[in-house]
Design an enzyme around this catalytic site. Structure first.
Site, PDB file in Angstrom:
ATOM      1  N   MET A   1       0.833  -1.189   0.000  1.00  0.00           N
ATOM      2  CA  MET A   1       0.000   0.000   0.000  1.00  0.00           C
ATOM      3  C   MET A   1       0.873   1.247   0.000  1.00  0.00           C
ATOM      4  O   MET A   1       1.719   1.421   0.888  1.00  0.00           O
ATOM      5  CB  MET A   1      -0.900  -0.011   1.243  1.00  0.00           C
ATOM      6  CG  MET A   1      -2.008  -1.040   1.152  1.00  0.00           C
ATOM      7  SD  MET A   1      -3.080  -1.023   2.598  1.00  0.00           S
ATOM      8  CE  MET A   1      -2.017  -1.805   3.803  1.00  0.00           C
ATOM      9  N   CYS A  84      -4.204   0.713  -9.598  1.00  0.00           N
ATOM     10  CA  CYS A  84      -4.237   2.028  -8.936  1.00  0.00           C
ATOM     11  C   CYS A  84      -5.254   2.952  -9.606  1.00  0.00           C
ATOM     12  O   CYS A  84      -5.189   3.196 -10.807  1.00  0.00           O
ATOM     13  CB  CYS A  84      -2.849   2.668  -8.951  1.00  0.00           C
ATOM     14  SG  CYS A  84      -2.854   4.244  -8.073  1.00  0.00           S
TER      15      CYS A  84
HETATM   16  C1  LIG Z   1      -3.555   3.790   1.324  1.00  0.00           C
HETATM   17  C2  LIG Z   1      -3.644   2.676   0.343  1.00  0.00           C
HETATM   18  C3  LIG Z   1      -2.639   2.503  -0.584  1.00  0.00           C
HETATM   19  C4  LIG Z   1      -2.692   1.470  -1.509  1.00  0.00           C
HETATM   20  N1  LIG Z   1      -1.673   1.301  -2.376  1.00  0.00           N
HETATM   21  C5  LIG Z   1      -1.670   0.246  -3.225  1.00  0.00           C
HETATM   22  C6  LIG Z   1      -0.561   0.002  -4.078  1.00  0.00           C
HETATM   23  O1  LIG Z   1       0.436   0.732  -4.076  1.00  0.00           O
HETATM   24  N2  LIG Z   1      -0.631  -1.075  -4.900  1.00  0.00           N
HETATM   25  C7  LIG Z   1      -1.709  -1.921  -4.914  1.00  0.00           C
HETATM   26  O2  LIG Z   1      -1.696  -2.887  -5.662  1.00  0.00           O
HETATM   27  N3  LIG Z   1      -2.773  -1.696  -4.124  1.00  0.00           N
HETATM   28  C8  LIG Z   1      -2.758  -0.652  -3.279  1.00  0.00           C
HETATM   29  N4  LIG Z   1      -3.835  -0.457  -2.439  1.00  0.00           N
HETATM   30  C9  LIG Z   1      -4.975  -1.383  -2.502  1.00  0.00           C
HETATM   31  C10 LIG Z   1      -4.786  -2.545  -1.524  1.00  0.00           C
HETATM   32  O3  LIG Z   1      -3.705  -3.344  -1.919  1.00  0.00           O
HETATM   33  C11 LIG Z   1      -6.028  -3.429  -1.449  1.00  0.00           C
HETATM   34  O4  LIG Z   1      -6.244  -4.041  -2.689  1.00  0.00           O
HETATM   35  C12 LIG Z   1      -7.278  -2.665  -1.052  1.00  0.00           C
HETATM   36  O5  LIG Z   1      -7.007  -1.758  -0.009  1.00  0.00           O
HETATM   37  C13 LIG Z   1      -8.394  -3.609  -0.612  1.00  0.00           C
HETATM   38  O6  LIG Z   1      -7.948  -4.458   0.413  1.00  0.00           O
HETATM   39  P1  LIG Z   1      -8.248  -4.175   1.990  1.00  0.00           P
HETATM   40  O7  LIG Z   1      -9.730  -4.070   2.123  1.00  0.00           O
HETATM   41  O8  LIG Z   1      -7.649  -5.368   2.664  1.00  0.00           O
HETATM   42  O9  LIG Z   1      -7.570  -2.894   2.341  1.00  0.00           O
HETATM   43  C14 LIG Z   1      -3.801   0.585  -1.531  1.00  0.00           C
HETATM   44  C15 LIG Z   1      -4.819   0.769  -0.588  1.00  0.00           C
HETATM   45  C16 LIG Z   1      -4.758   1.790   0.331  1.00  0.00           C
HETATM   46  C17 LIG Z   1      -5.873   1.947   1.320  1.00  0.00           C
END
Ligand SMILES: Cc1cc2nc3c(=O)[nH]c(=O)nc-3n(C[C@H](O)[C@H](O)[C@H](O)COP(=O)(O)O)c2cc1C
Length: 327
Positions: A1, A84
């Site tokens: 993230m 993204c």
């Molecule tokens: C602050 C933030 C930054 C993120 N940056 C990336 C990233 O750099 N690359 C990516 O593949 N996903 C990124 N994501 C998405 C997460 O990998 C994930 O797919 C998404 O948050 C859903 O999963 P969760 O509900 O477990 O957070 C980001 C999410 C958040 C909240």
């Protein structure tokens, strides 16, 4: 993230049972131009493995060059970002927009897969628009182009992080391809992880926001250990995280970077709300440490133990830091 998965976060994730951790997304253009801050994303510590480093960009050749640098830095896996949704990234033709340009997306994957010997994976959203099923059309083509695994976050780019992840799409994707699928989105507990694994046939789940300031959720998911951390444990983990982040980013960058983590660690009803805002007002990290130890004096002993348990062999971490100076 992005803005979260610094090395301290990844090492902590590994300590609490994550089977694989991933870097923040790294700009292939930044690597191409040898931008100092971008190169800093390639710092890998000995206790992070297995580790994926994720790259983003829109030019197959530049992405292939970035992948070679990632492999040379010691990553075990190169991950490509087709998810993204942020304008700054999508307006350059990178991130989730590539789902609407599958020809280019496939050229990127094959250029990257041909340029490295480590496995190449892709992380993607369901598509750009709400209700989109683009991932089901593009996914198999990406596998044909050389993706060894796909991670699906089944929200649209338009949704950003609103609504919920529709893992029925994950189940459909599992049926379509012969490579492992990783389910990402709203995995917040062991029961949720088990339900998603059982209903989708995914090979693994990815935990994102739920682990922010809460590595204990990983322990709960992996080891079925739902023990709530004590105040001392929470403060000690936060302080270790602060110290490692200062070492990684330098005091100045770390001071602002860490503010959101105070809320994440101390929230969830663990400490009074006022305490979190008090910490964010303090000018230096030393002041924050002092205040934390007043709130939980026993944390000092826990912190000492945590530090003692860290591996002595940190050569991979030390070397690049001395080059890049931590910023
Ligand atoms: C602050 C933030 C930054 C993120 N940056 C990336 C990233 O750099 N690359 C990516 O593949 N996903 C990124 N994501 C998405 C997460 O990998 C994930 O797919 C998404 O948050 C859903 O999963 P969760 O509900 O477990 O957070 C980001 C999410 C958040 C909240």
């Amino acid at each position: 993230m992005a803005g979260v998965s610094v090395q301290a976060f990844r090492r902590q994730g590994r300590r609490y049972g994550a089977g694989l951790v991933c870097s923040e997304m790294v700009s292939c253009a930044g690597l191409h131009h040898r931008n100092e801050r971008t190169l800093g994303y390639l710092r890998i510590a000995s206790d992070e493995h297995p580790l994926a480093v994720q790259i983003f960009g829109s030019e197959p050749e530049t992405m292939a060059e970035a992948a070679r640098m990632v492999e040379a830095a010691g990553a075990d896996l190169v991950d490509i970002n087709f998810g993204c949704p942020v304008k700054k990234v999508t307006k350059t033709g990178a991130g989730a927009t590539l789902l609407d340009d599958p020809g280019r997306a496939c050229r990127i994957v094959s250029a990257v897969a041909e340029s490295v010997s480590v496995p190449v994976s892709v992380k993607m959203r369901r598509g750009l628009e709400d209700g989109s099923r683009t991932c089901l059309e593009v996914g198999p083509r990406l596998v044909e182009a050389g993706a060894a695994s796909l991670t699906l976050h089944p929200r649209s780019a338009k949704q950003m992080y609103t609504g919920s992840a529709d893992h029925s799409l994950t189940a459909e994707l599992v049926e379509l391809v012969g490579v492992p699928i990783v389910a990402s989105g709203d995995i917040t507990s062991r029961s949720r992880a088990q339900a998603v694994l059982a209903t989708t046939g995914a090979a693994a789940v990815m935990v994102g926001r739920a682990a922010q300031g809460n590595p204990w959720v990983l322990q709960e998911i992996v080891e079925d250990d739902p023990a709530e951390p004590t105040r001392e444990e929470i403060v000690a983990e936060l302080m270790l995280f602060m110290r490692e982040t200062v070492r990684e980013l330098g005091e100045q960058r770390a001071t602002s970077f860490l503010k959101k983590f105070y809320g994440w660690y101390l929230g969830r009803g663990r400490f009074p709300r006022q305490f979190k805002s008090e910490l964010t007002q303090l000018p230096t990290i030393a002041d924050v440490e002092e205040r934390l130890l007043v709130a939980a004096p026993g944390a000092a002993e826990v912190l000492e133990r945590l530090q003692d348990e860290l591996p002595a062999d940190e050569i991979e971490l030390e070397l690049p830091i001395s080059i890049y100076g931590g910023g």
